[in-house]
Design a protein around this motif. Sequence first.
Motif, mmCIF file in Angstrom:
data_model
loop_
_atom_site.group_PDB
_atom_site.id
_atom_site.type_symbol
_atom_site.label_atom_id
_atom_site.label_comp_id
_atom_site.label_asym_id
_atom_site.label_seq_id
_atom_site.Cartn_x
_atom_site.Cartn_y
_atom_site.Cartn_z
ATOM 1 N N LYS A 65 -2.941 -1.056 -7.383
ATOM 2 C CA LYS A 65 -4.357 -0.980 -7.032
ATOM 3 C C LYS A 65 -4.787 0.476 -7.194
ATOM 4 O O LYS A 65 -4.161 1.376 -6.632
ATOM 5 C CB LYS A 65 -4.577 -1.440 -5.592
ATOM 6 N N TYR A 66 -5.846 0.696 -7.990
ATOM 7 C CA TYR A 66 -6.307 2.066 -8.216
ATOM 8 C C TYR A 66 -7.769 2.047 -8.620
ATOM 9 O O TYR A 66 -8.322 1.002 -8.964
ATOM 10 C CB TYR A 66 -5.455 2.765 -9.277
ATOM 11 N N ASP A 67 -8.390 3.206 -8.547
ATOM 12 C CA ASP A 67 -9.791 3.366 -8.940
ATOM 13 C C ASP A 67 -9.874 4.147 -10.244
ATOM 14 O O ASP A 67 -9.093 5.068 -10.478
ATOM 15 C CB ASP A 67 -10.582 4.146 -7.871
ATOM 16 N N ASN A 86 0.811 -1.225 0.000
ATOM 17 C CA ASN A 86 0.000 0.000 0.000
ATOM 18 C C ASN A 86 0.843 1.273 0.000
ATOM 19 O O ASN A 86 0.537 2.225 0.716
ATOM 20 C CB ASN A 86 -0.984 -0.006 1.173
ATOM 21 N N ARG A 115 -12.787 -0.390 -9.212
ATOM 22 C CA ARG A 115 -11.513 -0.654 -8.510
ATOM 23 C C ARG A 115 -10.714 -1.662 -9.310
ATOM 24 O O ARG A 115 -11.192 -2.720 -9.654
ATOM 25 C CB ARG A 115 -11.769 -1.198 -7.112
ATOM 26 N N VAL A 116 -9.479 -1.296 -9.642
ATOM 27 C CA VAL A 116 -8.602 -2.174 -10.407
ATOM 28 C C VAL A 116 -7.522 -2.688 -9.472
ATOM 29 O O VAL A 116 -6.830 -1.915 -8.813
ATOM 30 C CB VAL A 116 -7.948 -1.413 -11.595
ATOM 31 N N VAL A 117 -7.418 -4.014 -9.413
ATOM 32 C CA VAL A 117 -6.419 -4.638 -8.526
ATOM 33 C C VAL A 117 -5.572 -5.593 -9.343
ATOM 34 O O VAL A 117 -6.053 -6.307 -10.165
ATOM 35 C CB VAL A 117 -7.082 -5.423 -7.388
ATOM 36 N N ASN A 126 -1.979 2.609 -5.256
ATOM 37 C CA ASN A 126 -1.303 1.982 -4.120
ATOM 38 C C ASN A 126 -0.516 0.802 -4.663
ATOM 39 O O ASN A 126 -1.065 -0.061 -5.353
ATOM 40 C CB ASN A 126 -2.304 1.506 -3.065
ATOM 41 N N VAL A 146 -17.502 4.038 -10.027
ATOM 42 C CA VAL A 146 -16.085 3.807 -9.768
ATOM 43 C C VAL A 146 -15.775 2.329 -9.948
ATOM 44 O O VAL A 146 -16.504 1.470 -9.451
ATOM 45 C CB VAL A 146 -15.707 4.259 -8.336
#
Length: 124
Positions: A110-112, A30, A122-124, A50, A120
């Motif tokens: 990791k981002y939105d 993070n 969320r991409v991980v 992150n 929104v």
Amino acid sequence: MKNVKESDLPDIHSSKPLIPIKLDAVGLRNYPILLKVKGVGDSVDTLVVNLDLSIDLPGDQRGVHISRFVDAVHSFKDMVFENVFEYARLLAFKLLDLNNYSSIARVRLKYDIVLNDGNVIRVV
């Protein structure tokens, strides 16, 4: 009080551990950054990302130099990337370059993404 020079300090990370144990993943989780990627046309999008970063640690190493992770991230701070995959690939190679005792580097972003309709993703 005696002044201590950096050269007077032992390199604990590189010293031999009492019990050699290989670790598959050691690093940061993070870690927040702003990442610039090419958008539509000539635009540049800035993503709030992150990062999870890790490398393997051989049994003959006592620890990792976390500052090298931060140095790797900051070495790309003013660049604009074609996409997040290009950034992740370059960052992984930089981690291996700065931590030459490792053979595996992992980079997870990791981002939105905010869509035009306000939703929104969320991409991980």
